[in-house]
Design a protein around this motif. Sequence first.
Motif, PDB file in Angstrom:
ATOM      1  N   HIS A 156      -9.751   6.474  -8.949  1.00 31.84           N
ATOM      2  CA  HIS A 156      -8.342   6.345  -9.317  1.00 31.84           C
ATOM      3  C   HIS A 156      -7.480   7.291  -8.493  1.00 31.84           C
ATOM      4  O   HIS A 156      -7.856   8.451  -8.256  1.00 31.84           O
ATOM      5  CB  HIS A 156      -8.164   6.679 -10.810  1.00 31.84           C
ATOM      6  CG  HIS A 156      -6.755   6.578 -11.297  1.00 31.84           C
ATOM      7  ND1 HIS A 156      -5.996   5.434 -11.212  1.00 31.84           N
ATOM      8  CD2 HIS A 156      -5.947   7.505 -11.891  1.00 31.84           C
ATOM      9  CE1 HIS A 156      -4.803   5.649 -11.721  1.00 31.84           C
ATOM     10  NE2 HIS A 156      -4.739   6.895 -12.135  1.00 31.84           N
ATOM     11  N   GLU A 158      -3.687   8.626  -8.890  1.00 30.88           N
ATOM     12  CA  GLU A 158      -2.586   8.659  -9.858  1.00 30.88           C
ATOM     13  C   GLU A 158      -1.256   8.591  -9.120  1.00 30.88           C
ATOM     14  O   GLU A 158      -0.877   9.514  -8.399  1.00 30.88           O
ATOM     15  CB  GLU A 158      -2.654   9.943 -10.681  1.00 30.88           C
ATOM     16  CG  GLU A 158      -1.668   9.990 -11.834  1.00 30.88           C
ATOM     17  CD  GLU A 158      -2.033   9.056 -12.969  1.00 30.88           C
ATOM     18  OE1 GLU A 158      -1.109   8.562 -13.639  1.00 30.88           O
ATOM     19  OE2 GLU A 158      -3.244   8.820 -13.194  1.00 30.88           O
ATOM     20  N   LEU A 159      -0.567   7.456  -9.276  1.00 35.69           N
ATOM     21  CA  LEU A 159       0.735   7.270  -8.647  1.00 35.69           C
ATOM     22  C   LEU A 159       1.830   7.557  -9.667  1.00 35.69           C
ATOM     23  O   LEU A 159       1.956   6.860 -10.678  1.00 35.69           O
ATOM     24  CB  LEU A 159       0.876   5.842  -8.119  1.00 35.69           C
ATOM     25  CG  LEU A 159       2.233   5.462  -7.505  1.00 35.69           C
ATOM     26  CD1 LEU A 159       2.574   6.354  -6.319  1.00 35.69           C
ATOM     27  CD2 LEU A 159       2.248   3.992  -7.093  1.00 35.69           C
ATOM     28  N   GLU A 160       2.604   8.607  -9.406  1.00 34.35           N
ATOM     29  CA  GLU A 160       3.724   8.960 -10.270  1.00 34.35           C
ATOM     30  C   GLU A 160       4.995   8.920  -9.434  1.00 34.35           C
ATOM     31  O   GLU A 160       5.167   9.732  -8.515  1.00 34.35           O
ATOM     32  CB  GLU A 160       3.520  10.349 -10.876  1.00 34.35           C
ATOM     33  CG  GLU A 160       2.332  10.436 -11.830  1.00 34.35           C
ATOM     34  CD  GLU A 160       2.230  11.797 -12.504  1.00 34.35           C
ATOM     35  OE1 GLU A 160       3.176  12.606 -12.355  1.00 34.35           O
ATOM     36  OE2 GLU A 160       1.209  12.058 -13.169  1.00 34.35           O
ATOM     37  N   ILE A 164       1.433  10.290  -4.813  1.00 33.74           N
ATOM     38  CA  ILE A 164       0.119  10.405  -5.441  1.00 33.74           C
ATOM     39  C   ILE A 164      -0.047  11.849  -5.915  1.00 33.74           C
ATOM     40  O   ILE A 164       0.065  12.784  -5.112  1.00 33.74           O
ATOM     41  CB  ILE A 164      -1.009  10.035  -4.456  1.00 33.74           C
ATOM     42  CG1 ILE A 164      -0.840   8.596  -3.950  1.00 33.74           C
ATOM     43  CG2 ILE A 164      -2.376  10.234  -5.109  1.00 33.74           C
ATOM     44  CD1 ILE A 164      -0.982   7.528  -4.993  1.00 33.74           C
ATOM     45  N   ASP A 223      -7.221  -0.462  -7.525  1.00 36.86           N
ATOM     46  CA  ASP A 223      -6.504   0.545  -8.312  1.00 36.86           C
ATOM     47  C   ASP A 223      -5.057   0.688  -7.845  1.00 36.86           C
ATOM     48  O   ASP A 223      -4.129   0.747  -8.661  1.00 36.86           O
ATOM     49  CB  ASP A 223      -7.241   1.881  -8.196  1.00 36.86           C
ATOM     50  CG  ASP A 223      -6.518   3.018  -8.899  1.00 36.86           C
ATOM     51  OD1 ASP A 223      -6.357   2.959 -10.131  1.00 36.86           O
ATOM     52  OD2 ASP A 223      -6.084   3.964  -8.200  1.00 36.86           O
ATOM     53  N   LEU A 224      -4.857   0.718  -6.543  1.00 38.30           N
ATOM     54  CA  LEU A 224      -3.501   0.871  -6.012  1.00 38.30           C
ATOM     55  C   LEU A 224      -2.672  -0.399  -6.203  1.00 38.30           C
ATOM     56  O   LEU A 224      -1.481  -0.330  -6.543  1.00 38.30           O
ATOM     57  CB  LEU A 224      -3.563   1.254  -4.539  1.00 38.30           C
ATOM     58  CG  LEU A 224      -4.074   2.667  -4.259  1.00 38.30           C
ATOM     59  CD1 LEU A 224      -4.276   2.883  -2.763  1.00 38.30           C
ATOM     60  CD2 LEU A 224      -3.118   3.726  -4.811  1.00 38.30           C
ATOM     61  N   ASP A 226      -2.985  -2.515  -8.579  1.00 38.65           N
ATOM     62  CA  ASP A 226      -2.643  -2.569 -10.004  1.00 38.65           C
ATOM     63  C   ASP A 226      -1.457  -1.676 -10.344  1.00 38.65           C
ATOM     64  O   ASP A 226      -0.761  -1.908 -11.342  1.00 38.65           O
ATOM     65  CB  ASP A 226      -3.849  -2.153 -10.856  1.00 38.65           C
ATOM     66  CG  ASP A 226      -4.938  -3.222 -10.881  1.00 38.65           C
ATOM     67  OD1 ASP A 226      -4.654  -4.367 -10.489  1.00 38.65           O
ATOM     68  OD2 ASP A 226      -6.075  -2.900 -11.287  1.00 38.65           O
ATOM     69  N   GLN A 227      -1.227  -0.659  -9.525  1.00 40.38           N
ATOM     70  CA  GLN A 227      -0.119   0.262  -9.772  1.00 40.38           C
ATOM     71  C   GLN A 227       1.147  -0.115  -8.992  1.00 40.38           C
ATOM     72  O   GLN A 227       2.113   0.643  -8.973  1.00 40.38           O
ATOM     73  CB  GLN A 227      -0.533   1.691  -9.423  1.00 40.38           C
ATOM     74  CG  GLN A 227      -1.652   2.238 -10.310  1.00 40.38           C
ATOM     75  CD  GLN A 227      -2.010   3.664  -9.924  1.00 40.38           C
ATOM     76  OE1 GLN A 227      -1.291   4.619 -10.262  1.00 40.38           O
ATOM     77  NE2 GLN A 227      -3.108   3.825  -9.208  1.00 40.38           N
ATOM     78  N   GLY A 228       1.116  -1.272  -8.357  1.00 44.65           N
ATOM     79  CA  GLY A 228       2.312  -1.762  -7.702  1.00 44.65           C
ATOM     80  C   GLY A 228       2.460  -1.401  -6.246  1.00 44.65           C
ATOM     81  O   GLY A 228       3.527  -1.635  -5.651  1.00 44.65           O
ATOM     82  N   VAL A 229       1.421  -0.845  -5.626  1.00 41.13           N
ATOM     83  CA  VAL A 229       1.485  -0.591  -4.190  1.00 41.13           C
ATOM     84  C   VAL A 229       1.493  -1.941  -3.473  1.00 41.13           C
ATOM     85  O   VAL A 229       0.766  -2.868  -3.842  1.00 41.13           O
ATOM     86  CB  VAL A 229       0.290   0.272  -3.728  1.00 41.13           C
ATOM     87  CG1 VAL A 229       0.327   0.483  -2.221  1.00 41.13           C
ATOM     88  CG2 VAL A 229       0.308   1.605  -4.454  1.00 41.13           C
ATOM     89  N   THR A 412       5.822   0.959  -2.380  1.00 39.46           N
ATOM     90  CA  THR A 412       5.984   0.046  -3.503  1.00 39.46           C
ATOM     91  C   THR A 412       7.250  -0.769  -3.245  1.00 39.46           C
ATOM     92  O   THR A 412       7.910  -0.594  -2.215  1.00 39.46           O
ATOM     93  CB  THR A 412       6.122   0.818  -4.825  1.00 39.46           C
ATOM     94  OG1 THR A 412       7.316   1.610  -4.772  1.00 39.46           O
ATOM     95  CG2 THR A 412       4.920   1.736  -5.056  1.00 39.46           C
TER      96      THR A 412
END
Length: 462
Positions: A156, A158-160, A164, A223-224, A226-229, A412
């Motif tokens: 994972h 973590e994209l905030e 990252i 993973d990326l 799924d986070q909108g990358v 993104t």
Amino acid sequence: MTKSYDIAVIGGGNAALCAAMTAAEAGAKVLILETAPKTYRGGNSRHTRNFRCMHTGPLGPLVEDYSEEEYLADLLKVTGGKTDKDLARLAIHTSEECLPWMQEHGVRFQPSLSGTLSLARTNAFFMGGGKSLVNAYYRTAEKLGVDVLYEAAVTHLELEGDQITRVVYTCEGQMHSISPKSVVVASGGFQADTDWLTRAWGPAAQNFLIRGTPYNRGVVLADLLDQGVQSVGDADQCHAVAIDGRAPKYDGGIVTRLDCVPFSVVVNKNAERFYDEGEDVWPKRYAIWGRLVAAQPDQVGYVIIDAKSLELFMPSVFPPLKADTLEELAGMMDLPADKLRQTVDRFNAACGDTSKFHPTELDGVATSGITPPKTNWARPLTEPPFYGYTLRTGVTFTYLGLKVDRNAQCSTKTGLIRNLWAAGETMAGSILGQGYLAGFGMTIGTVFGRIAGREAAAYANK
């Protein structure tokens, strides 16, 4: 981890190493997280053997010249125009400076191999193959102070917001996390995840073989995404070639590739030809044959050659089947003997003057009156013994990946991710929309690995 790192590079192949070395030379403290154990480090780069390189005159082992425009034309031909021309030109133009850089970092080259490759002008061959390149880079990276953690599977990022903040990985049964200033993703495609391949291709993918590392499962990519990358490329597009059907499910590498197609008749399980075996020189067409075989019944094809063609190509690691008659060979390959004889007789009758046959150039020695035609190297199969290989689809890497800009930076929909870059197969779909050009994967990995390392270090050093 007790150390603090400026940059985490995810992956351990060519692109990752180029990024790590470049960043370390810029003063950054770098950690490579490689999923594979040390003995299998290097990803698909272990199985490569050459690097496609533009050059304006003789360069290293390369003869004559290979212009940017010719290189681009070759790429556009195999991709059918499905490429980002700006990024393609960047990769092509920069490749010329990469070759001496590679030599400075431990890579040794040798003259091109003979046979169907026809690459003395376009592709520089590694002395000792991809394994030697990978080992040389690891030695150089160690001298530059790069740390490497093997069997470290990143699960994972973590994209905030626009950065990252954390890299999570498992190692020796324990979960760990670090917070580097910059992250470079160079962990390949998802081809080793058969379930994902099946979702993209359908049930046919269950019969595919994976030419390279079994560790490229697309975990970080998924993973990326799924986070909108932002992504690029299609899930059902990939570098897939026809390989020896006796190859293992994973990691058979380049020695299982079959280069005999241009000098053969290729049939499906019904002993029917289904494509022009002589459409172009092999380095520009070998990568379409994986998809062609995938479209045949049971995803299998069969190569038939005769004695006069046996020495014209680099052999597979497995010897061919051998028989004194076509009927005997058909029996060994579980093909309908009468139908194979009919197909070969029809092909032989369609062959014309073969006096201009030239194994390494487009020779125009073609068939007439049959479909599909064979437009080059069309010689009758008449000289026993006859030889046969089984063909299966061998997937090298997938093209669904992370979208990048000229700085190899990811984004993104709302904008750039400040500290995330990607290089190698995980972003190659930015340039390879379909098809493949021999040695171009190494070009993409080297060019964008260096760019990613440079940019990641610049951000970390702010």
